[in-house]
Write a protein that holds these residues in place. Structure first.
Motif, short mmCIF file in Angstrom:
data_model
loop_
_atom_site.label_atom_id
_atom_site.label_comp_id
_atom_site.label_asym_id
_atom_site.label_seq_id
_atom_site.Cartn_x
_atom_site.Cartn_y
_atom_site.Cartn_z
N ASN A 1 0.85 -1.19 0.00
CA ASN A 1 0.00 0.00 0.00
C ASN A 1 0.89 1.24 0.00
O ASN A 1 1.26 1.75 1.07
CB ASN A 1 -0.92 0.00 1.21
N PRO A 2 1.24 1.76 -1.18
CA PRO A 2 2.13 2.93 -1.27
C PRO A 2 1.57 4.21 -0.65
O PRO A 2 2.28 5.19 -0.52
CB PRO A 2 2.34 3.11 -2.77
N GLN A 3 0.31 4.20 -0.22
CA GLN A 3 -0.30 5.37 0.41
C GLN A 3 -0.43 5.22 1.93
O GLN A 3 -1.14 5.98 2.57
CB GLN A 3 -1.70 5.62 -0.20
N TYR A 4 0.26 4.24 2.50
CA TYR A 4 0.12 3.91 3.92
C TYR A 4 1.07 4.78 4.75
O TYR A 4 2.23 4.46 4.97
CB TYR A 4 0.40 2.44 4.12
N ALA A 5 0.56 5.89 5.24
CA ALA A 5 1.36 6.88 5.96
C ALA A 5 2.05 6.31 7.19
O ALA A 5 3.21 6.63 7.46
CB ALA A 5 0.48 8.06 6.35
N THR A 6 1.36 5.49 7.94
CA THR A 6 1.92 4.95 9.19
C THR A 6 3.16 4.12 8.92
O THR A 6 4.14 4.19 9.68
CB THR A 6 0.85 4.11 9.93
N ALA A 7 3.16 3.35 7.84
CA ALA A 7 4.34 2.54 7.51
C ALA A 7 5.53 3.42 7.14
O ALA A 7 6.67 3.14 7.53
CB ALA A 7 4.01 1.56 6.39
N TYR A 8 5.28 4.51 6.41
CA TYR A 8 6.36 5.46 6.10
C TYR A 8 6.91 6.08 7.38
O TYR A 8 8.12 6.20 7.56
CB TYR A 8 5.86 6.57 5.18
N ASP A 9 6.00 6.45 8.26
CA ASP A 9 6.39 7.05 9.54
C ASP A 9 7.25 6.07 10.35
O ASP A 9 8.29 6.43 10.89
CB ASP A 9 5.13 7.44 10.31
N ASN A 10 6.81 4.81 10.39
CA ASN A 10 7.57 3.80 11.14
C ASN A 10 8.92 3.51 10.51
O ASN A 10 9.91 3.30 11.22
CB ASN A 10 6.74 2.51 11.25
N LEU A 11 8.98 3.49 9.19
CA LEU A 11 10.25 3.27 8.52
C LEU A 11 11.21 4.43 8.81
O LEU A 11 12.40 4.23 9.03
CB LEU A 11 10.03 3.09 7.01
N GLY A 12 10.67 5.64 8.84
CA GLY A 12 11.49 6.78 9.24
C GLY A 12 12.04 6.61 10.65
O GLY A 12 13.18 6.98 10.93
N SER A 13 11.23 6.02 11.53
CA SER A 13 11.68 5.80 12.91
C SER A 13 12.87 4.84 12.99
O SER A 13 13.72 4.97 13.87
CB SER A 13 10.53 5.27 13.76
N ALA B 1 14.27 11.64 7.48
CA ALA B 1 13.46 12.81 7.10
C ALA B 1 12.58 12.58 5.88
O ALA B 1 11.40 12.92 5.91
CB ALA B 1 14.36 14.03 6.91
N PRO B 2 13.09 11.99 4.77
CA PRO B 2 12.19 11.79 3.61
C PRO B 2 10.99 10.89 3.91
O PRO B 2 9.90 11.12 3.36
CB PRO B 2 13.10 11.15 2.55
N TYR B 3 11.17 9.90 4.76
CA TYR B 3 10.04 9.03 5.12
C TYR B 3 9.02 9.79 5.95
O TYR B 3 7.81 9.65 5.76
CB TYR B 3 10.53 7.78 5.85
N TYR B 4 9.50 10.62 6.88
CA TYR B 4 8.58 11.43 7.67
C TYR B 4 7.85 12.44 6.79
O TYR B 4 6.67 12.70 6.99
CB TYR B 4 9.32 12.15 8.79
N LYS C 1 2.79 14.15 4.09
CA LYS C 1 1.91 14.44 2.96
C LYS C 1 0.66 13.57 2.96
O LYS C 1 -0.41 13.99 2.55
CB LYS C 1 2.67 14.26 1.65
N LEU C 2 0.82 12.33 3.43
CA LEU C 2 -0.30 11.39 3.42
C LEU C 2 -1.21 11.52 4.64
O LEU C 2 -2.42 11.38 4.54
CB LEU C 2 0.22 9.95 3.31
N ASN C 3 -0.59 11.77 5.82
CA ASN C 3 -1.35 11.87 7.07
C ASN C 3 -0.44 12.52 8.12
O ASN C 3 0.41 11.86 8.70
CB ASN C 3 -1.80 10.49 7.55
N PRO C 4 -0.61 13.79 8.38
CA PRO C 4 0.35 14.54 9.20
C PRO C 4 0.35 14.25 10.70
O PRO C 4 1.22 14.74 11.41
CB PRO C 4 -0.03 15.99 8.96
#
Length: 193
Positions: A79-91, A103-106, A111-114
């Motif tokens: 799911n390329p629109q899954y904001a939480t996964a991007y946030d977690n990967l940034g973590s 930073a790019p993951y955050y 952009k998807l869910n602030p």
């Protein structure tokens, strides 16, 4: 139903964070129970991005960053629109102090869910000693969730470094009011006093 097992796994993971010491004492057991439930959910629905993300959170709690990263990447692939996964990967990158990779993951999550991305951008800004950005992002985070004790503590740290002791004291006291068992705002207040 995969969502039943996903929800059950989530409950086990949430119990670790509770102030109830009976659950905190069983941390490893609860993580394993969560992994078992989530793994079963994947047997039913192997393309469920939320389950992969939850497995990543479980591995993050086990401090297995490699496994956590793989689960978060799989969630994003599904799911390329899954904001939480991007946030977690940034973590993951934040925890390994690779702020330029985090930073790019955050920002993508932003952009998807602030909702939580602002908090993480505030963390990066604080580590980079950019207090103006830290305060900006922390306040943006609080607009989305004004009941986050961690954001208030972070804001207090920025104010402390800025020399704004009055602002820091207010922020630390708000953090304590929301989560009295968190020791960090008490320690930060003690440093000011």
């Amino acid at each position: 139903n995969a969502y039943y097992y996903y929800a059950q796994g989530g409950i086990y993971l949430k119990r670790i964070e509770t102030s109830d010491l009976r659950f905190r004492a069983k941390r490893d057991e609860l993580i394993q129970l969560a992994v078992n439930q989530l793994t079963y959910a994947l047997k039913i629905d192997p393309n469920n991005a939320k389950v992969y993300n939850a497995l990543g959170v479980a591995e993050l709690k086990r401090e297995d960053l490699y496994k956590a990263q793989k689960y978060f990447e799989k969630a994003i692939a599904l799911n390329p629109q899954y904001a939480t996964a991007y946030d977690n990967l940034g973590s993951i990158y934040y925890l390994t102090n690779e702020l330029d990779k985090a930073a790019p993951y955050y920002e993508k999550a932003l952009k998807l869910n602030p909702s939580s991305a602002y908090y993480h951008l505030a963390q990066i800004s604080l580590k980079n000693e950019d207090l103006k950005k830290t305060i900006y992002y922390a306040n943006k985070s609080l607009l989305w969730n004004d009941r986050s004790p961690y954001t208030y503590n972070l804001l207090g740290e920025a104010y402390t470094k800025q020399g704004n002791q009055a602002g820091a004291i207010v922020a630390y006291k708000k953090s304590i009011a929301l989560l009295p068992e968190n020791p960090y705002p008490y320690l930060n207040l003690a440093k000011i006093y």
